[in-house]
Structure formats: C-alpha cells, structure tokens
Design a protein around this motif. Structure first.
Motif, short mmCIF file in Angstrom:
data_model
loop_
_atom_site.label_atom_id
_atom_site.label_comp_id
_atom_site.label_asym_id
_atom_site.label_seq_id
_atom_site.Cartn_x
_atom_site.Cartn_y
_atom_site.Cartn_z
N MET A 1 50.54 40.39 42.70
CA MET A 1 50.77 39.05 43.24
C MET A 1 49.69 38.68 44.25
SD MET A 1 54.92 38.99 43.74
CE MET A 1 54.82 37.59 44.86
N VAL A 2 49.29 39.66 45.07
CA VAL A 2 48.21 39.41 46.04
C VAL A 2 46.91 39.11 45.31
CG1 VAL A 2 46.79 40.48 47.83
CG2 VAL A 2 49.28 40.81 47.85
N VAL A 3 46.61 39.88 44.27
CA VAL A 3 45.39 39.65 43.49
C VAL A 3 45.41 38.25 42.88
CG1 VAL A 3 44.13 40.36 41.42
CG2 VAL A 3 45.02 42.09 42.98
N VAL B 1 44.79 35.65 45.57
CA VAL B 1 43.39 35.58 46.00
C VAL B 1 42.56 34.80 45.00
CG1 VAL B 1 41.30 36.94 46.42
CG2 VAL B 1 43.48 37.68 47.40
N VAL B 2 42.77 35.09 43.71
CA VAL B 2 42.01 34.40 42.66
C VAL B 2 42.31 32.89 42.68
CG1 VAL B 2 41.71 34.15 40.17
CG2 VAL B 2 41.84 36.43 41.19
N ALA B 3 43.60 32.54 42.75
CA ALA B 3 43.98 31.13 42.74
C ALA B 3 43.48 30.41 43.99
CB ALA B 3 45.49 31.00 42.62
N THR B 4 43.62 31.07 45.15
CA THR B 4 43.18 30.45 46.41
C THR B 4 41.67 30.28 46.43
OG1 THR B 4 45.06 31.44 47.60
CG2 THR B 4 43.19 30.68 48.91
N GLY B 5 40.96 31.30 45.95
CA GLY B 5 39.51 31.20 45.92
C GLY B 5 39.04 30.08 45.01
N HIS B 6 39.63 30.00 43.83
CA HIS B 6 39.20 28.99 42.87
C HIS B 6 39.50 27.58 43.36
CE1 HIS B 6 38.38 27.11 39.00
NE2 HIS B 6 39.54 26.48 39.11
N ILE C 1 34.70 34.33 45.97
CA ILE C 1 35.72 35.35 46.25
C ILE C 1 36.74 35.41 45.12
CG2 ILE C 1 37.60 35.99 47.81
CD1 ILE C 1 35.97 34.78 50.09
N GLY C 2 37.09 34.26 44.58
CA GLY C 2 38.11 34.23 43.52
C GLY C 2 37.55 34.12 42.12
N VAL D 1 39.18 43.19 45.57
CA VAL D 1 40.33 42.58 44.90
C VAL D 1 40.61 43.30 43.58
CG1 VAL D 1 41.27 40.44 43.95
CG2 VAL D 1 39.80 40.37 45.98
N LYS D 2 39.54 43.66 42.87
CA LYS D 2 39.69 44.38 41.61
C LYS D 2 40.27 45.77 41.86
CE LYS D 2 38.73 43.73 37.18
NZ LYS D 2 39.14 42.51 36.46
N LEU D 3 39.84 46.41 42.93
CA LEU D 3 40.36 47.74 43.27
C LEU D 3 41.86 47.67 43.56
CD1 LEU D 3 37.49 49.11 45.56
CD2 LEU D 3 37.94 49.65 43.15
N LEU D 4 42.29 46.59 44.22
CA LEU D 4 43.71 46.42 44.48
C LEU D 4 44.47 46.23 43.16
CD1 LEU D 4 46.01 46.12 46.52
CD2 LEU D 4 45.50 43.67 46.64
#
Length: 423
Positions: free
Chosen positions: A268-270, A273-278, A299-300, A310-313
């Motif tokens: 969910m965090v990942v 981050v993707v949605a917020t960055g985009h 970032i996203g 983010v990918k590591l998470l």
C-alpha cells in the motif's frame, strides 16, 4: 412467575447455514466443552455454546445480530475438543460467511461470491474491461505485445521498435488504471460504510455489560485506537488463541497472518508513493512549478530501477506476503477435516491472494527478462485479481479486516471484552 418467550424457528436459515459451512451443527448435544476450552470467550454468556443452540433452533434474528461471531478468531480449539464432532468453530465461520453476504448492500454480489459458478460473472467484469483496453491499445500501437520508450517532453510512453516492456504503455495509468481503480476504491468504501452502519445498528440490541470499578464508558474512537494497537498491529487475539499444547501449525498461524498483513501495508505504501509521485508531479507542473514537479514525478515514475528504495520495499512486501501465504496455506491443507473444515470462502481468498502475489512477481520477472509475450498476459491477470480483491472486499472473507475491527471496538465500548491494556 415465568416469562413466556416466543420462539420462531427459521428452517430456511438453518439450511442456508448448513450450506455455507455449518453442516455439522445437528451433532451438538450441549455439553458446553466448546465454551469451556475457548481461550477468548468471556465468562459472562460465553460462546460458542449459545450460538449452537440458537442455530439448532433456527433463531436467525439472534445470530445475525450476535457480536460474538466476530470475537472468535477461528483457532479451532473448540472443534478439536468437541466430543461429538459438531465443529462449533465451523459454525461461527459459517455465520460470518453469511454476514459477508448480507451486511453490505447489493446482496447479489454476496450470493455470487458464495460459489465457484457465481465467481465467473464477477471475474468477467474486470476481464472484459481490461480485455477491451488491451485490444484498443493493440490497435493504436500496432502490436498486442508492444515495446516503448518514455518521452520526457510529454511525460508519456511512446511505442517504438526494440524498446522496453512498459505496462503503463499498454494500460495507460491516467486513463485505464487510476480512474478505474479510483472508482473501484470508492465503491468498496461505500460497501463498507453501509455494511458497518448495518452492523452497528444490529449491535444496538446487545445487552450492556456493567464492570465494577469502571468509571465511564470509553468513546468509540478510543476503543478503535486500542483495537488497532493491540489486536491488529500486535495480533494479541491470535496469540491468545495458542496455548502450551498448540501444535506447530497453530503456533505459526498468528505469524503467517501478521506477515501477510505487513505485506499489504508495504505494498500500500509503494502504491501510494507511485500515485502521489505521478499525480503530485502533474499538479505541480500544472501550476507552473516545473522543476519540483519533474522531481516528484521521477520519484513515482514506473518502471522503477531495481535498486530504488520504493522497489526494495515492494520486494519486502512480496517476500512477507509469500511467507504468510505459505504458512496459512500449509495449515489449511493439513487441517483434520473431521474436526475443522475449510469452506469455499477460505480457499477463494487464499487462491485470489496467491494469484495477486504470484502474478505481480511474475510480471516483474518477465518484464526484466524482456519476454513481452508472457509479461503482458501475466500483468493482465494481475489487474483482474487486484480488481476482484478491492471491488468485492465488503462481501468477501477478507472483509473481516473492517467488520471484525469494528466489532472488537464496539465490544470494548460496551465492556464485553476488556481494553487491550487491561487484559
């Protein structure tokens, strides 16, 4: 002078209950072993003995409004020690299965969720939606398995020969992923809102428990925070289900459940981050903050480098999820069916989550290897799985994430169970 109690059995309800997992309830002869051995059952009006009586009598109104079906964490101790093989734990699971079908609005979804044949039209909805999108984009790009390069000027994917596999190119996020899943998310929230409202309305008929020394009834929010702190994040109820005689599979059940929960939190965090960055980058560029907008978008931006934090998470989430699924599946497979059974709801949920995790990992592997003919179909199945998990959540077994949390909080509010710090 005795009071007259009018009993109105609902035989249709009994048959429905038997069909969703309570088929052995007729074997119960009221020895009360189940209530005695349950590590979670309160001393006052303990369960599941009374639920077995009500079920045998067909007292639907009492059972559907019973808060105790949500307090049970299905450890199976009562079923293992039942001298008649009545499987009281299965009865409580069956009651929850019936609740999933009827708490939220649109009960037709709950009915379809109750069998493998009913799942076909539910799965067909996302399959058709993303199948049509795939066909349209194949016509636009000239290939069903296109490759792309990212155009930094337009911040969009452009189909080219000998490019890279980009899921956001075939299924553009701005038009086919985010709007659809945004609508699905709102639909899920609406379902849970109505379901929780119906649940709390039914709980109003619950008798209040008066505790000596209790100064005042806590507010619901404080009870909800207490439930999240103890029962959710620490899994105290799952741990309390195990005793010194618990076998290895039962001992690992709480760990597997907890790891799967943490996996979903990581993912969910990942996603956040993707949605917020985009969308954050898009918004900043829209208001003229071009430099910062480009940084936020980077970032996203997907696909991310394999070494991205983010990918590591996401890797951590995938690992925790697979470990949790293995533990829960192993326990489910090794259950003694004579004492504790697995219903369609159990296997549907495990299969769906396995599908989501394996297709997510598979799509990544095939993308990195450059096998477009496998990467895109696997990602297509992944989209269907995620759609089904979210859209039908209020009617599925996983809905207990919300319903059980609300029930535990309400039980603490009325004094049915103690606050976590008071145990």
């Amino acid at each position: 002078m005795s009071n007259t109690v009018k009993v109105q059995p609902d035989l249709k309800f009994v048959k429905e209950l038997q069909a969703v997992g309570g088929d052995s309830l007729k074997k119960c002869y009221q020895c009360a072993t189940c209530s005695v051995v349950c590590p979670l059952s309160p001393a006052d009006s303990p369960y599941p003995r009374k639920e077995m009586v009500w079920a045998q009598w067909g007292l639907k109104d009492r059972l559907v409004n019973d808060i105790d079906i949500w307090l049970c964490h299905n450890c199976g101790t009562c079923s293992n020690l039942c001298p008649r093989g009545a499987k009281p734990g299965d009865l409580l699971s069956a009651l929850r299965n019936m609740a999933y079908r009827n708490l939220a609005p649109l009960p037709i979804i709950g009915k379809l969720m109750s069998s493998s044949s009913g799942m076909l039209p539910l799965a067909a909805i996302p399959a058709i939606i993303y199948g049509v999108i795939w066909v349209i984009m194949a016509g636009v790009t000239g290939s069903a398995f296109p490759t792309f390069e990212f155009d930094h000027a337009t911040h969009a994917w452009k189909a080219v020969e000998d490019g890279v596999i980009a899921f956001g190119g075939l299924f553009p996020g701005d038009y086919t992923i985010d709007p659809i899943f945004g609508a699905v998310f709102l639909f899920m929230l609406w379902g849970f809102y109505a379901g929780v409202r119906n649940m709390l309305k039914a709980f109003d008929a619950q008798p209040k428990t008066f505790i000596v020394g209790r100064k005042e009834e806590p507010c619901f929010i404080s009870c909800l925070i207490d439930t999240v702190k103890y029962e959710i994040l620490q899994h105290t109820q799952f741990n309390d289900c195990n005793d010194e005689d618990a076998d290895e599979l039962d001992a690992k059940r709480a760990g597997g459940h907890k790891m799967l929960m943490y996996a979903f939190i990581c993912l969910m965090v990942v996603t956040g981050v993707v949605a917020t960055g985009h969308w954050g980058g898009w918004f900043l560029r829209k208001i003229g903050v071009e430099g910062l907008g480009n940084i936020v978008s980077a970032i996203g931006h997907t696909p991310m480098p394999l070494w991205s934090p983010v990918k590591l998470l996401a890797y951590v989430g995938a690992g925790l999820g697979v470990y949790g699924l293995m533990a829960l599946t192993k326990r489910r497979v090794n259950l003694d069916q004579a004492k504790q059974s697995s219903s369609w709801y159990d296997w549907y949920l495990l299969t769906l989550i396995w599908t989501i995790f394996l297709t997510g990992i598979g799509a990544l592997v095939f993308r990195v290897l450059g096998v477009a003919v496998l990467a895109y179909p696997v990602y297509y199945v992944h989209l269907i799985g995620v759609f089904m998990l979210l859209a039908y959540l209020p009617w599925s077994k996983l809905g207990h994430l919300v319903y059980r949390t609300v029930a535990l909080s309400y039980a603490k509010k009325i004094g049915r169970i103690p606050m976590g710090a008071d145990k």
